[in-house]
Each structure stands twice: as structure tokens, then as C-alpha cells.
Design a protein around this motif. Structure first.
Motif, PDB file in Angstrom:
ATOM      1  N   PHE A 175      44.897  52.015  42.528  1.00  0.00           N
ATOM      2  CA  PHE A 175      43.862  51.507  43.423  1.00  0.00           C
ATOM      3  C   PHE A 175      42.715  50.906  42.606  1.00  0.00           C
ATOM      4  N   CYS A 176      42.212  49.753  43.063  1.00  0.00           N
ATOM      5  CA  CYS A 176      41.059  49.124  42.407  1.00  0.00           C
ATOM      6  C   CYS A 176      39.891  49.156  43.395  1.00  0.00           C
ATOM      7  N   LYS A 177      38.873  49.963  43.063  1.00  0.00           N
ATOM      8  CA  LYS A 177      37.732  50.126  43.979  1.00  0.00           C
ATOM      9  C   LYS A 177      36.957  48.815  44.130  1.00  0.00           C
ATOM     10  N   LEU A 178      36.871  48.056  43.028  1.00  0.00           N
ATOM     11  CA  LEU A 178      36.105  46.803  43.085  1.00  0.00           C
ATOM     12  C   LEU A 178      36.773  45.800  44.027  1.00  0.00           C
ATOM     13  N   ARG A 179      38.081  45.688  43.958  1.00  0.00           N
ATOM     14  CA  ARG A 179      38.786  44.752  44.848  1.00  0.00           C
ATOM     15  C   ARG A 179      38.686  45.226  46.298  1.00  0.00           C
ATOM     16  N   ASN A 231      45.019  46.677  44.978  1.00  0.00           N
ATOM     17  CA  ASN A 231      45.542  47.291  43.752  1.00  0.00           C
ATOM     18  C   ASN A 231      44.920  46.633  42.509  1.00  0.00           C
ATOM     19  N   ALA A 232      45.068  47.306  41.387  1.00  0.00           N
ATOM     20  CA  ALA A 232      44.497  46.775  40.149  1.00  0.00           C
ATOM     21  C   ALA A 232      45.342  45.590  39.674  1.00  0.00           C
ATOM     22  N   VAL A 233      44.663  44.500  39.319  1.00  0.00           N
ATOM     23  CA  VAL A 233      45.357  43.275  38.899  1.00  0.00           C
ATOM     24  C   VAL A 233      44.734  42.827  37.578  1.00  0.00           C
ATOM     25  N   GLY A 243      44.256  40.030  35.908  1.00  0.00           N
ATOM     26  CA  GLY A 243      43.330  38.894  35.823  1.00  0.00           C
ATOM     27  C   GLY A 243      42.047  39.096  36.604  1.00  0.00           C
ATOM     28  N   GLN A 244      41.960  40.149  37.382  1.00  0.00           N
ATOM     29  CA  GLN A 244      40.755  40.343  38.198  1.00  0.00           C
ATOM     30  C   GLN A 244      39.982  41.575  37.765  1.00  0.00           C
ATOM     31  N   CYS A 245      40.254  42.045  36.583  1.00  0.00           N
ATOM     32  CA  CYS A 245      39.612  43.281  36.132  1.00  0.00           C
ATOM     33  C   CYS A 245      38.673  43.000  34.967  1.00  0.00           C
ATOM     34  N   PRO A 246      37.367  43.189  35.147  1.00  0.00           N
ATOM     35  CA  PRO A 246      36.451  42.962  34.028  1.00  0.00           C
ATOM     36  C   PRO A 246      36.374  44.162  33.087  1.00  0.00           C
ATOM     37  N   SER A 247      37.293  45.100  33.260  1.00  0.00           N
ATOM     38  CA  SER A 247      37.419  46.254  32.361  1.00  0.00           C
ATOM     39  C   SER A 247      36.101  47.043  32.270  1.00  0.00           C
ATOM     40  N   HIS A 248      35.568  47.264  31.054  1.00  0.00           N
ATOM     41  CA  HIS A 248      34.387  48.140  30.925  1.00  0.00           C
ATOM     42  C   HIS A 248      33.142  47.564  31.588  1.00  0.00           C
ATOM     43  N   LEU A 249      33.175  46.274  31.986  1.00  0.00           N
ATOM     44  CA  LEU A 249      32.016  45.700  32.680  1.00  0.00           C
ATOM     45  C   LEU A 249      32.018  46.055  34.167  1.00  0.00           C
ATOM     46  N   CYS A 250      33.118  46.599  34.633  1.00  0.00           N
ATOM     47  CA  CYS A 250      33.220  46.955  36.056  1.00  0.00           C
ATOM     48  C   CYS A 250      32.327  48.161  36.343  1.00  0.00           C
ATOM     49  N   PRO A 251      31.588  48.137  37.452  1.00  0.00           N
ATOM     50  CA  PRO A 251      30.720  49.283  37.756  1.00  0.00           C
ATOM     51  C   PRO A 251      31.508  50.574  38.010  1.00  0.00           C
ATOM     52  N   HIS A 252      32.813  50.459  38.288  1.00  0.00           N
ATOM     53  CA  HIS A 252      33.617  51.668  38.581  1.00  0.00           C
ATOM     54  C   HIS A 252      34.526  52.054  37.422  1.00  0.00           C
ATOM     55  N   TYR A 253      34.260  51.484  36.271  1.00  0.00           N
ATOM     56  CA  TYR A 253      35.147  51.712  35.119  1.00  0.00           C
ATOM     57  C   TYR A 253      35.361  53.214  34.851  1.00  0.00           C
ATOM     58  N   ALA A 254      34.282  53.987  34.917  1.00  0.00           N
ATOM     59  CA  ALA A 254      34.381  55.414  34.557  1.00  0.00           C
ATOM     60  C   ALA A 254      35.304  56.200  35.484  1.00  0.00           C
ATOM     61  N   ILE A 255      35.426  55.752  36.730  1.00  0.00           N
ATOM     62  CA  ILE A 255      36.276  56.506  37.663  1.00  0.00           C
ATOM     63  C   ILE A 255      37.555  55.738  38.001  1.00  0.00           C
ATOM     64  N   CYS A 256      37.809  54.642  37.278  1.00  0.00           N
ATOM     65  CA  CYS A 256      38.950  53.785  37.620  1.00  0.00           C
ATOM     66  C   CYS A 256      40.282  54.529  37.399  1.00  0.00           C
ATOM     67  N   PRO A 257      41.131  54.637  38.430  1.00  0.00           N
ATOM     68  CA  PRO A 257      42.395  55.376  38.281  1.00  0.00           C
ATOM     69  C   PRO A 257      43.293  54.812  37.178  1.00  0.00           C
ATOM     70  N   PHE A 258      43.323  53.466  37.051  1.00  0.00           N
ATOM     71  CA  PHE A 258      44.193  52.879  36.031  1.00  0.00           C
ATOM     72  C   PHE A 258      43.712  53.265  34.634  1.00  0.00           C
ATOM     73  N   PHE A 259      42.412  53.097  34.373  1.00  0.00           N
ATOM     74  CA  PHE A 259      41.922  53.386  33.027  1.00  0.00           C
ATOM     75  C   PHE A 259      41.954  54.878  32.718  1.00  0.00           C
ATOM     76  N   LYS A 260      41.818  55.729  33.755  1.00  0.00           N
ATOM     77  CA  LYS A 260      41.934  57.177  33.519  1.00  0.00           C
ATOM     78  C   LYS A 260      43.362  57.503  33.080  1.00  0.00           C
TER      79      LYS A 260
HETATM   80  S1  SF4 Z   1      37.999  48.765  36.066  1.00  0.00           S
HETATM   81 FE1  SF4 Z   1      39.376  49.566  37.621  1.00  0.00          FE
HETATM   82  S2  SF4 Z   1      38.189  49.500  39.507  1.00  0.00           S
HETATM   83 FE2  SF4 Z   1      37.193  48.133  38.063  1.00  0.00          FE
HETATM   84  S3  SF4 Z   1      38.080  46.128  38.441  1.00  0.00           S
HETATM   85 FE3  SF4 Z   1      39.262  47.079  36.790  1.00  0.00          FE
HETATM   86  S4  SF4 Z   1      40.976  48.025  37.893  1.00  0.00           S
HETATM   87 FE4  SF4 Z   1      39.385  47.629  39.402  1.00  0.00          FE
END
Ligand code: SF4
Length: 488
Positions: free
Chosen positions: A97-101, A152-154, A156-173
Motif C-alpha cells: 500500500f502507498c499512503k501518498l498515492r 499500490n506502491a509504484v 516511478g511515483q515514489c519520491p522515496s525518503h522525500l515522501c512524508p510517509h517514508y518512515a511508516i511506508c510498508p514497502f520500505f519497512k
Molecule cells: S515512500 Fe512509500 S508511501 Fe511514500 S510514495 Fe513511496 S511507496 Fe508511497
């Protein structure tokens, strides 16, 4: 089987002792049904990998086989073999799941149908309340594809550590967990995707990993599919129409230069659309399409050589796409310069990231389609062809694909990993490993081993070839036959 694996382990140690030889540290082993492959490689390799401070990556052909190793084989080994080790299963980014999307989708709620709106809200709430960990497979009910694809996490649409939800992101965890376990259970698609990006993106560093490719007979076809590329002209035209709406938030949030770049990008979209429409028209008028099956027709270029006139059209399209991606790159740099001052910069990086990803895919598809000199070291060219789907308003798709994966596997896999074992019940051709080694790009001197199946097929099996009326290729004939069988 156990002795066999000790041999493999020894060969890996020898090949990797202090200096790496020019040949990759790879073994190929055919182990017949019933030899106990998973036990055979796991029991010696788990302690060996731990002793060498390497991660053991077990790669299977499918997600179902991954689950069998994860939920049955490795728990059994841990319980019964007296080995102490940790393990985790890696899944594609798209399973998370991607919270930002999801937030972006909710913001567009006017354009959503009621049930989609509700479903996305429920997913968001369950995740926010800690009732769900963001893994699609652990959600209490099946999430419908059309909903999941929006949240879902994609890549090309993920700014990685710049995302405000990076710390709780299921994919990165989940990704972080992989760095701390002894054994990672992957599949060939994920491994190939990771290694073709240079490695270490989803999986642990390949130079610090020992790989086992189980069901290794699938490796060639998986690699060929992985390196193939295609592009639908019609889908691209549709996407091009969406670009301007995508970049509006950028125009509103940055300086004049950003506005100027957005205008430039917009004028290129008009040009690209015109060229794509003309290219489609030319292909439809001039190519001798032949019917394959259903309403799809294909034109295959002999020896993979795209005709010169088609190349001229394709080069113009590729050039405009390249220019557009350069403009997008400049927009990305402006956002980078405002990361600290603009709280929405993370979200804006997601927009340019999505554009960059799409441009890169399209540029690769068009350049592979025209790069007719592209051959592997054996001089084998790419296959190139064009499909037209008459049922979908003559949708045109351009395609190219390697016909031999050896060079790519050598460059991206064998030369990169610490060491690897490839195994399967069916590897040899006419009793020899040569053909397989050639297909996967390994040198003829690669160590190979054979473990015969304990089953006595010759005495216990019967080969029965039915006297069938229809060839297996005669789909309609078989269909008619099945209907008659059902009626009788
Ligand atoms: S860090 Fe996680 S929540 Fe943020 S955009 Fe990337 S996949 Fe989505």
C-alpha cells in the motif's frame, strides 16, 4: 543429494577464495524429482552463508513456490535440522500500500465512483489505525484490482525518503527487514528486475549474496521477457493528453523558469501526438499484417530488421520523447532546489518521477525497435515486430525482444553476484549441459553436477501417446472435440 551440495559449496569457496577468477562462481546442477533439492541446497548453504557473512537468496520461478519455501520448507528445516537462522519473503513493490498515492486518489474524489471512493477510504483508515500492515496479501478480504492499482506502491511515483510517509511506508519497512535476515526468498522476476537496475535496490547487495536459482529451467524465458520491450501507440497518445494536468501543481508552486519549462513540455506533447498519429497511419497503410489468432494481426520483420522507412518515423518519435524527458529532468532539478522551503516538494517529486519512469520506458521501447545493429556476442539479433488489434480500433503495438538471454545474464547476473547455484529437475538436453550453459551465457567449463531421481520411471511408468485427431496447435479443432465430448 547432500554430498552433491557439499561439492557445490566447495566449488563456491574455491572460486571466491581471495581472488575472483575471470569465470563467474556459478554451479549448475540437475537434480531429478525426489532428490530433495530444497533440503540439499539449504542445509549446507545456510551455515556457509552465515559464516561468510553473506545473505542467502533463494529464488524460485513463481510466487506460489516462494510461499511453499516460506511457509513449509524453511520452517521445517529450522525445526528439524537444528539450524538457527532468520528468513523473510520479498514481494514486488506493487504488493504494498502507498499512503501518498491513496491520498492523491482521495483528493480526486469527484472523479471517482462511489464504491472506489469508499474502498480507498477503508484501506486508508485500516492502515492509519494500525489494523492492517499495508501488505495486500494480509488484508482481510481480496482487494479488487481496479482499486489496488490506484493505491499500490509504484516505482516511478515514489519520491522515496522525500515522501512524508517514508518512515511508516510498508514497502520500505519490508525492504529494511531484508537487510537483517539470513535468508531471503525471492522469485526470478524480482531478482532480474533488481539486478538489471544494478542490484541492491529491492534485494540485498548482490556482491554480498549467494544466490540459488531453483527451477532454473525458467531462467532463460524469464530473462528474455524481462529484456523485451513494447509500446502501444494508442496508449501513448492517451497518456500524452494527461501530461498537462499532471504538471499543473508544479506551475503553481515554483518560479517563472518552471512555468516556461511546463509550456515547453506542453508544446512538445502536441508535436509528439501528431507524430504518433502519423506513424500509426503509416504502419497501418504499409505493413503486411498477417492474422495470428483472434482479431490480432502481426507483421514480423525478417532477421529482426525494422524497415528503413519505419525507422525514420520511429526516430522522430524517439527524439521528441528524449527532449521531453530532458525538460522533465530540468523541472526535477528546480524541485530539488526547493526541497527545504516547499513542504509539497515530496509530492511534486512523485509527479516528475512518474513522468521520468514513463519516458524512460517509452524511449527504451522506441530505441530497441530501431537499433537494428543490436546483436549479442554470438551475432544473434533482436526479434522485432508490430501487432495490430482490429478489435481495439486498430491499436498498434511495436515490439522488440532478445532471442538469446546469455549476454544479459552474464552482464547483469553471473558477473555481479558473489556466487550462484542454478538447479532444476530438467536442465540437460540429450544428456548434456552444453545447450543450457549456452542459453544462460555460462562458459562451457562451468561446474555441473547430476543427481539422478530415485524414482525408477523405466519400470514404474508408462508413456502413452493418444491417437489424437487434432494437432495441439489446432485450437479450434480441440475446442470442437471438447464440445462434442461434453454433449455425448
Ligand atoms: S515512500 Fe512509500 S508511501 Fe511514500 S510514495 Fe513511496 S511507496 Fe508511497
Amino acid at each position: 543429494m547432500m554430498n552433491l551440495c557439499y561439492d557445490i559449496v566447495n566449488s563456491i569457496e574455491v572460486n571466491n577464495e581471495d581472488q575472483r577468477t575471470s569465470d563467474p562462481a556459478v554451479c549448475v546442477i540437475e537434480a531429478g524429482t525426489g532428490t530433495g533439492k530444497t533440503l540439499g541446497y539449504s542445509i549446507p548453504l545456510i551455515p556457509l552463508a552465515k559464516a561468510k557473512k553473506k545473505t542467502l537468496i533463494l529464488s524460485t520461478a513463481t510466487v506460489a513456490l516462494q510461499e511453499q519455501v516460506m511457509f513449509k520448507d524453511l520452517p521445517d528445516i529450522r525445526t528439524n535440522a537444528g539450524l538457527d537462522f532468520t528468513f523473510a519473503m520479498v514481494k514486488g513493490r506493487g504488493r504494498y500500500f502507498c499512503k501518498l498515492r491513496a491520498e492523491r486518489e482521495s483528493d480526486k474524489r469527484m472523479s471517482l465512483f462511489g464504491y472506489e471512493d469508499q474502498s480507498i477510504k477503508i484501506l486508508k483508515d485500516k492502515f492509519a489505525d494500525g489494523l492492517w500492515d499495508g501488505d495486500r496479501d494480509t488484508y482481510s478480504v481480496e482487494v479488487r484490482d481496479e482499486i489496488w492499482q490506484k493505491v499500490n506502491a509504484v516505482v516511478g511515483q515514489c519520491p522515496s525518503h522525500l515522501c512524508p510517509h517514508y518512515a511508516i511506508c510498508p514497502f520500505f519497512k519490508a525492504r529494511k527487514e531484508l537487510d537483517s535476515v539470513d535468508v531471503v526468498i525471492a522469485n526470478h522476476d524480482i531478482v532480474l528486475a533488481d539486478l538489471s537496475l544494478g542490484g541492491g535496490v529491492v534485494l540485498p547487495d548482490p556482491k554480498q549474496s549467494i544466490f540459488v536459482f531453483d527451477e532454473g529451467h525458467h531462467l532463460t524465458s524469464k530473462a528474455i521477457n524481462h529484456f523485451a520491450s513494447s509500446c502501444s501507440i494508442d496508449a501513448t497518445v492517451k497518456w500524452v493528453d494527461e501530461i498537462f494536468d499532471m504538471i499543473i501543481p508544479l506551475v503553481d508552486n515554483y518560479n517563472n523558469e518552471m512555468e516556461q519549462l511546463a509550456t515547453e513540455l506542453h508544446s512538445k506533447t502536441t508535436k509528439l501526438k501528431k507524430e504518433l498519429v502519423e506513424t500509426k497511419d503509416f504502419l497501418l497503410r504499409t505493413l503486411p499484417f498477417k492474422s495470428e489468432y483472434d482479431k490480432r494481426e502481426t507483421c514480423i520483420f525478417p532477421s529482426g530488421e525494422t524497415p528503413k522507412e519505419v525507422i525514420n518515423y520511429a526516430k522522430i518519435v524517439g527524439k521528441i520523447l528524449g527532449d521531453m524527458n530532458k525538460i522533465n529532468g530540468k523541472m526535477s532539478l528546480i524541485i530539488d532546489g526547493n526541497l527545504k522551503s516547499n513542504p509539497d516538494a515530496g509530492e511534486h517529486k512523485m509527479i516528475v518521477g512518474e513522468l521520468d519512469n514513463r519516458f524512460e520506458t517509452l524511449i527504451t521501447a522506441w530505441s530497441d525497435f530501431v537499433n537494428v545493429k543490436h546483436r549479442d556476442k554470438n551475432g544473434i539479433p533482436f526479434a522485432r515486430w508490430v501487432d495490430v488489434n482490429r478489435e481495439k480500433k486498430n491499436e498498434i503495438v511495436i515490439n522488440s525482444s532478445p532471442v538469446h538471454a546469455g549476454d544479459m545474464l552474464m552482464k547483469d547476473v553471473w558477473n555481479v553476484v558473489f556466487s550462484a547455484i542454478v538447479t532444476s529437475a530438467t536442465i540437460r538436453t540429450l544428456g548434456k549441459f552444453d545447450a543450457y550453459l549456452n542459453q544462460v551465457g555460462l562458459p562451457p567449463a562451468t561446474p555441473t553436477l547430476l543427481a539422478q531421481s530415485p524414482f525408477n520411471y523405466e519400470e514404474n511408468g508408462v508413456l502413452f501417446i493418444p491417437n489424437m485427431k487434432f494437432s495441439p496447435k489446432d485450437v479450434e479443432g480441440i475446442h470442437r472435440r471438447s464440445v462434442l465430448c461434453c454433449l455425448s
